[in-house]
Design an enzyme around this catalytic site. Structure first.
Site, short mmCIF file in Angstrom:
data_model
loop_
_atom_site.label_atom_id
_atom_site.label_comp_id
_atom_site.label_asym_id
_atom_site.label_seq_id
_atom_site.Cartn_x
_atom_site.Cartn_y
_atom_site.Cartn_z
N LYS A 162 -9.43 65.08 -116.61
CA LYS A 162 -8.30 64.00 -117.17
C LYS A 162 -7.82 63.20 -115.29
O LYS A 162 -8.06 63.43 -113.99
CB LYS A 162 -7.01 64.92 -117.17
CG LYS A 162 -5.79 65.13 -117.24
CD LYS A 162 -5.27 66.06 -118.18
CE LYS A 162 -3.40 65.91 -118.13
NZ LYS A 162 -2.99 66.95 -118.32
N VAL A 187 0.30 74.33 -114.49
CA VAL A 187 -0.56 73.17 -113.42
C VAL A 187 -0.75 72.24 -114.63
O VAL A 187 -1.92 72.72 -115.65
CB VAL A 187 -1.46 73.31 -112.52
CG1 VAL A 187 -1.99 71.88 -112.03
CG2 VAL A 187 -1.46 74.83 -111.90
N CYS A 188 -0.21 71.30 -114.33
CA CYS A 188 -0.34 70.43 -116.28
C CYS A 188 -2.11 69.70 -116.18
O CYS A 188 -2.55 69.44 -117.08
CB CYS A 188 0.71 68.97 -115.24
SG CYS A 188 0.44 67.41 -116.59
N PHE A 189 -1.96 69.34 -114.82
CA PHE A 189 -3.43 68.26 -115.52
C PHE A 189 -5.03 69.77 -115.18
O PHE A 189 -6.27 69.61 -115.23
CB PHE A 189 -4.36 67.67 -113.56
CG PHE A 189 -2.94 66.55 -113.77
CD1 PHE A 189 -4.25 65.36 -113.64
CD2 PHE A 189 -2.32 66.43 -112.94
CE1 PHE A 189 -3.56 64.28 -113.54
CE2 PHE A 189 -1.55 65.57 -113.10
CZ PHE A 189 -2.02 64.54 -112.87
N GLY A 245 4.02 71.80 -114.44
CA GLY A 245 3.73 71.38 -113.24
C GLY A 245 3.08 70.24 -112.59
O GLY A 245 2.04 70.37 -112.25
#
Length: 278
Positions: free
Chosen positions: A165, A149-151, A82
């Site tokens: 990141k 969560v993507c990050f 996400g």
């Protein structure tokens, strides 16, 4: 030696469905030989939560929170997790798998394309570098993401500044074409981001959010002077030209192309069947 000319589309702030439909249409046109390689920049209106192709929306996403924040919602055609698209520059790269400069493996093609993003950060005066998982443990953890969560963690060749990141990307290959798109964070509202996912309990949520602070960061948390959307666009456009050794030529969609994208947006990316089907 003359540089190869790619198209550059700056499509501005688009709806979630239009943004994903345009990426898909560009992939399709490239596979049909109607469109050379393209780099596209865009933003989101409204701010949007996008989820990866394989995520289970009902299990992982708090849709009430998405609505409460007035956010758009869409499933991407690419994998990954996400992403809250709010204060960011989003890019996409569409290029044939057969392109002479494109390595055959996903990871290596990712590195070549992301070279443009890396150079963009350098143009903003930032010491960005590629993250490369070194230990077997780090490699194994990529196969088993703990969070939606993507990050939450850098994967192969993600862009990192001071160990955290700063850009997250995802790639898909369809019809002989590579589509890589990614989010370059200018600012980030962590509380809003973490309110959008489901957790087994509050303690887990707090622990993940605390850990996240050490893993991800937005550009404007690292720079003395605020970087605007337009400054980011200029830096990353130059970055892609240098990193991929290409020349970018601005392109505007024809009316017919735009109508096709709008139809695809309505029929696929606005449908519950697409967004919630898994």
């Amino acid at each position: 030696m003359e540089k190869e000319v790619w198209r550059f589309i700056d499509s501005g702030m688009g709806s979630p469905s239009y943004n994903m439909a345009l990426d898909e249409a560009l992939l399709e046109w490239n596979s049909e030989g109607k469109m050379p390689p393209v780099i596209r920049f865009y933003g989101w209106n409204p701010a949007t939560l996008s989820i990866g192709y394989f995520q289970k929306a009902e299990k992982e996403i708090d849709m009430d929170a998405v609505e409460r924040h007035g956010l758009g919602f869409v499933r991407r055609p690419t994998g990954g997790r996400g992403v809250l698209h709010e204060h960011e520059l989003t890019y996409s790269v569409i290029v044939s798998e057969e392109h002479p400069e494109m390595p055959k493996t996903v990871t290596e093609a990712y590195r070549v394309i992301s070279e443009g993003v890396l150079k963009g950060f350098h143009h903003l005066g930032m010491e960005a570098y590629f993250s490369v998982p070194r230990s077997e443990e780090e490699k194994a953890s990529l196969k088993n993401p703990r969070s939606s969560v993507c990050f939450d963690a850098p994967s192969w060749y993600e862009l990192v500044v001071e160990g955290r990141k700063v850009a997250g990307s995802a790639q898909t290959r369809q019809k002989g074409v590579i589509l890589q798109h990614g989010a370059i964070l200018l600012d980030l509202d962590e509380d809003k981001l973490f309110s959008l996912f489901k957790y087994s309990n509050d303690r887990v949520k707090e622990r993940m959010q605390r850990a996240f602070k050490n893993k991800a960061v937005a550009i404007n948390n690292l720079t003395a002077e605020k970087v605007s959307y337009d400054q980011a666009k200029a830096a990353f456009k130059k970055g892609f030209e240098e990193g991929l050794n290409i020349e970018l030529e601005p392109y505007v969609l024809t009316n017919e192309e735009r109508e096709y994208v709008e139809k695809l947006a309505r029929e696929r990316y606005e449908s519950d069947e697409w967004n919630f089907r898994r």
